[in-house]
Design a protein around this motif. Structure first.
Motif, PDB file in Angstrom:
ATOM      1  N   HIS A   1     -11.344   4.103  -0.614  1.00 45.21           N
ATOM      2  CA  HIS A   1     -11.504   4.974   0.549  1.00 45.21           C
ATOM      3  C   HIS A   1     -11.796   6.376   0.042  1.00 45.21           C
ATOM      4  CE1 HIS A   1     -10.564   7.203   4.233  1.00 45.21           C
ATOM      5  NE2 HIS A   1     -10.651   6.046   4.886  1.00 45.21           N
TER       6      HIS A   1
ATOM      7  N   SER B   1     -19.532  -7.623  -9.646  1.00 44.18           N
ATOM      8  CA  SER B   1     -18.539  -8.437  -8.942  1.00 44.18           C
ATOM      9  C   SER B   1     -17.592  -9.082  -9.959  1.00 44.18           C
ATOM     10  CB  SER B   1     -19.225  -9.511  -8.094  1.00 44.18           C
ATOM     11  OG  SER B   1     -20.022 -10.354  -8.902  1.00 44.18           O
TER      12      SER B   1
ATOM     13  N   ASN C   1       0.836  -1.202   0.000  1.00 47.26           N
ATOM     14  CA  ASN C   1       0.000   0.000   0.000  1.00 47.26           C
ATOM     15  C   ASN C   1       0.873   1.256   0.000  1.00 47.26           C
ATOM     16  OD1 ASN C   1      -1.894   2.018   0.337  1.00 47.26           O
ATOM     17  ND2 ASN C   1      -3.076   0.898   1.860  1.00 47.26           N
TER      18      ASN C   1
ATOM     19  N   TRP D   1      -6.642  -3.135  -1.471  1.00 46.32           N
ATOM     20  CA  TRP D   1      -7.491  -3.155  -2.665  1.00 46.32           C
ATOM     21  C   TRP D   1      -8.900  -2.641  -2.359  1.00 46.32           C
ATOM     22  CZ3 TRP D   1      -4.119  -3.559  -6.245  1.00 46.32           C
ATOM     23  CH2 TRP D   1      -3.006  -4.393  -6.094  1.00 46.32           C
ATOM     24  N   LYS D   2      -9.070  -1.915  -1.256  1.00 43.76           N
ATOM     25  CA  LYS D   2     -10.382  -1.399  -0.883  1.00 43.76           C
ATOM     26  C   LYS D   2     -10.403   0.119  -1.032  1.00 43.76           C
ATOM     27  CE  LYS D   2     -13.834  -1.484   2.839  1.00 43.76           C
ATOM     28  NZ  LYS D   2     -14.111  -1.955   4.230  1.00 43.76           N
TER      29      LYS D   2
ATOM     30  N   ASP E   1      -7.019  -3.087   3.953  1.00 42.49           N
ATOM     31  CA  ASP E   1      -7.037  -3.779   2.659  1.00 42.49           C
ATOM     32  C   ASP E   1      -6.536  -2.843   1.571  1.00 42.49           C
ATOM     33  OD1 ASP E   1      -7.594  -5.155   0.335  1.00 42.49           O
ATOM     34  OD2 ASP E   1      -9.683  -5.594   0.836  1.00 42.49           O
TER      35      ASP E   1
ATOM     36  N   ALA F   1     -10.323   0.952  -6.921  1.00 41.67           N
ATOM     37  CA  ALA F   1     -10.218   1.063  -5.466  1.00 41.67           C
ATOM     38  C   ALA F   1      -8.956   1.788  -5.006  1.00 41.67           C
ATOM     39  CB  ALA F   1     -10.264  -0.328  -4.833  1.00 41.67           C
ATOM     40  N   ASN F   2      -8.060   2.116  -5.935  1.00 40.69           N
ATOM     41  CA  ASN F   2      -6.791   2.740  -5.568  1.00 40.69           C
ATOM     42  C   ASN F   2      -6.753   4.219  -5.942  1.00 40.69           C
ATOM     43  OD1 ASN F   2      -4.594  -0.137  -6.160  1.00 40.69           O
ATOM     44  ND2 ASN F   2      -5.857   0.387  -4.400  1.00 40.69           N
TER      45      ASN F   2
ATOM     46  N   ASP G   1      -7.348   3.116   2.925  1.00 39.07           N
ATOM     47  CA  ASP G   1      -7.850   2.067   3.799  1.00 39.07           C
ATOM     48  C   ASP G   1      -6.655   1.415   4.497  1.00 39.07           C
ATOM     49  OD1 ASP G   1     -10.479   0.209   4.234  1.00 39.07           O
ATOM     50  OD2 ASP G   1      -8.653  -0.990   4.274  1.00 39.07           O
TER      51      ASP G   1
ATOM     52  N   THR H   1      -4.248   2.861  -1.239  1.00 35.92           N
ATOM     53  CA  THR H   1      -5.511   3.393  -0.746  1.00 35.92           C
ATOM     54  C   THR H   1      -5.311   3.875   0.682  1.00 35.92           C
ATOM     55  OG1 THR H   1      -7.803   2.807  -0.175  1.00 35.92           O
ATOM     56  CG2 THR H   1      -6.179   1.048  -0.036  1.00 35.92           C
TER      57      THR H   1
END
Length: 281
Positions: free
Chosen positions: A120, A224, A73, A117-118, A115, A157-158, A112, A110
């Motif tokens: 924020h 998904s 990250n 890959w989540k 994670d 997500a990034n 976050d 991110t």
């Protein structure tokens, strides 16, 4: 294009076992992860012998190592974790030649804290962008020291969540070391077919001169992720766009189980040959 897969799709902690599985599933290339050598994905140390064993396994299996995963990250809220990631990136970069590759894939990160890959809400802030620039400048220094390239991937997500942001980062850094790993399934979640095609073709056109690897997964209608060929992604359009820019690198699939690997290889080979390649199956 060479057909590849994430090596960590397959179980095993020895390069020979994992890369033989890659070959048996029908792939000639792999994006390697140090977990396949029984190490952490981002190790503190990699011995010369451990690096050499990857090259030897690649040679004996006939599988080319087209990249090493170096994802951490890069804009984690904790600066200490960001610095630790850079230190481990240098470890990977130092051993790349010994593993017969010159590309490390990154995660632009991110806010976050759990994670990488989540998404924020703070990913789009000026502070997040400043932290990314600082991290990438340090990463480029490492890449230059060890003569490797760094592959960044636009990922919803990034912080680099679009082709436009990837282009902005390339322009800001002005380094030939920054390359693009393009995954069309990371550029949209739910989109009409026309919008999907527009997003994918625009991204490829904008980033054409930096794309060194293409990823292959898919999206279900609900947004998904899906295995390549089992969703809504228009693979015929995607591959036509890549061929139009003269791309001849690796098409690397991931996000699937080992039991699905051979089927994905069959689908992607058919897609590359233009035989019935369309919007999945």
């Amino acid at each position: 294009m060479k057909l590849g897969i994430f090596a960590k799709t397959f179980d095993g902690t020895k390069p020979s076992i994992v890369l033989n599985s890659v070959a048996e599933a029908g792939f000639t290339a792999a994006q390697y992860n140090m977990a396949c050598s029984g190490l952490p994905p981002m190790p503190e140390t990699i011995t010369e012998a451990q690096a050499r064993s990857v090259t030897e396994a690649a040679r004996s299996s006939g599988v080319e190592i087209v990249a090493i995963s170096g994802t951490y990250n890069m804009i984690h809220p904790d600066p200490a974790l960001r610095h630790a990631g850079l230190r481990k990136l240098a470890t990977l970069a130092e051993r790349c030649v010994g593993m017969s590759t010159g590309l490390i894939t990154l995660c632009t990160g991110t806010r976050d804290s759990i994670d990488q890959w989540k998404a924020h809400a703070d990913n789009d802030t000026p502070a997040a962008w400043r932290d990314l620039l600082e991290a990438m400048e340090a990463a480029v220094t490492i890449a230059e020291r060890y003569d490797v390239d760094l592959g960044i991937e636009p990922e919803l997500a990034n912080v680099v969540n679009s082709a436009e942001k990837a282009h902005r980062l390339i322009s800001a850094l002005k380094s030939p070391r920054i390359k693009i790993v393009l995954d069309p399934a990371n550029l949209f979640e739910v989109a009409t077919l026309d919008d999907q095609r527009r997003i994918v073709s625009s991204a490829i056109d904008l980033l054409a001169d930096r794309i060194v690897m293409a990823h292959a997964k898919d999206r279900h209608p609900d947004g998904s992720f899906a295995t390549a060929g089992k969703g809504v992604l228009d693979y015929a359009h995607y591959l036509r766009c890549l061929k139009a820019i003269g791309f001849s690198g690796s098409l690397v699939t991931h996000g699937l189980s080992a039991s699905e690997a051979a089927g994905a290889a069959t689908f992607l080979k058919s897609a590359l040959d233009g035989e019935g390649a369309g919007r999945g199956r």
